[in-house]
Enzyme design. Structure first.
Site, mmCIF file in Angstrom:
data_model
loop_
_atom_site.group_PDB
_atom_site.id
_atom_site.type_symbol
_atom_site.label_atom_id
_atom_site.label_comp_id
_atom_site.label_asym_id
_atom_site.label_seq_id
_atom_site.Cartn_x
_atom_site.Cartn_y
_atom_site.Cartn_z
ATOM 1 N N GLY A 1 0.829 -1.188 0.000
ATOM 2 C CA GLY A 1 0.000 0.000 0.000
ATOM 3 C C GLY A 1 0.869 1.245 0.000
ATOM 4 C CD GLN B 1 3.426 6.071 2.510
ATOM 5 O OE1 GLN B 1 2.495 5.434 2.044
ATOM 6 N NE2 GLN B 1 4.440 5.483 3.115
ATOM 7 C CB CYS C 1 5.871 3.001 7.396
ATOM 8 S SG CYS C 1 5.170 4.383 6.482
ATOM 9 C CG LEU C 2 8.234 4.281 1.025
ATOM 10 C CD1 LEU C 2 9.539 3.634 0.594
ATOM 11 C CD2 LEU C 2 7.318 4.433 -0.170
ATOM 12 C CG HIS D 1 0.148 1.652 7.778
ATOM 13 N ND1 HIS D 1 1.198 1.307 8.608
ATOM 14 C CD2 HIS D 1 0.704 2.402 6.788
ATOM 15 C CE1 HIS D 1 2.316 1.847 8.136
ATOM 16 N NE2 HIS D 1 2.050 2.504 7.028
ATOM 17 C CD GLU D 2 -0.956 2.185 2.870
ATOM 18 O OE1 GLU D 2 -0.619 3.317 2.493
ATOM 19 O OE2 GLU D 2 -0.149 1.302 3.158
ATOM 20 C CG HIS E 1 0.602 7.316 5.318
ATOM 21 N ND1 HIS E 1 1.746 7.807 5.916
ATOM 22 C CD2 HIS E 1 0.812 5.981 5.178
ATOM 23 C CE1 HIS E 1 2.608 6.819 6.113
ATOM 24 N NE2 HIS E 1 2.067 5.699 5.676
HETATM 25 ZN ZN ZN Z 1 3.077 3.944 5.873
#
Ligand code: ZN
Length: 180
Positions: A41, A46, A95-96, A137-138, A141
């Protein structure tokens, strides 16, 4: 982490802008980034865009994520979450935008998401278990939140190497996860 765009609420996407070349380009960039990173995701903030848009893709061979059902690449615009059951369960998240770390986060495991799809059509989806965690989580953001904000026991925040060595769950249904 540290970039202001990750810490402020993103703006809803105007219905007229859905389908524009700019948004198509953004989605294509996000898909490339998701595939480069190998996550499941990614949210627009991000990649530096303060827009309420996220993508999710669960590979059919989801063995890395337990026995998750596959989900072809899907775009979620202006999503809202309704918690259908407040009972929580924890997963290790990564997480990225917070590279090199894993943290244990407890979240509700039964939610409904209302959203606009890539064509701007209203739709909704009900999610259970780890998938419910992934979507929360997504969409966090989009509200300027990171998973680290939701770790209630900060002893359960670790570098990946130490996580793999000391903390990774061994049970089949608790595989290490990397959300985005
Ligand atoms: Zn994340």
């Amino acid at each position: 982490m540290g970039h202001p765009v990750l810490r402020r609420p993103a703006e809803p996407l105007n219905a007229a802008a859905i389908g524009s070349d700019e948004i198509k380009r953004l989605i294509a960039d996000m898909i490339d980034t998701l595939h480069d990173y190998g996550g499941i995701g990614l949210a627009a903030p991000q990649v530096g865009e303060p827009i309420r848009l996220a993508i999710v893709e669960i590979p059919e061979d989801g063995s890395r994520y337990g026995n998750l059902p596959g989900m072809s690449l899907s775009v979620f615009i202006n999503p809202t979450i309704t918690v259908l059951n407040g009972e929580t369960h924890g997963f290790w998240e990564g997480c990225l935008s917070v590279p090199g770390l894993r943290g244990f986060v407890e979240r509700p495991q039964h939610i409904k998401v209302d959203y606009l799809d890539i064509n701007g059509s209203a739709d909704s989806i009900e999610l259970n278990g780890f998938l419910a965690t992934v979507f929360q989580h997504e969409f966090d953001h989009l509200d300027g939140k990171l998973y680290i904000d939701r770790i209630s026991d900060t002893r359960l925040l670790a570098f990946e190497e130490e996580y793999m060595r000391y903390l990774a769950p061994r049970e089949d249904d608790e595989v290490p996860v990397e959300v985005d």
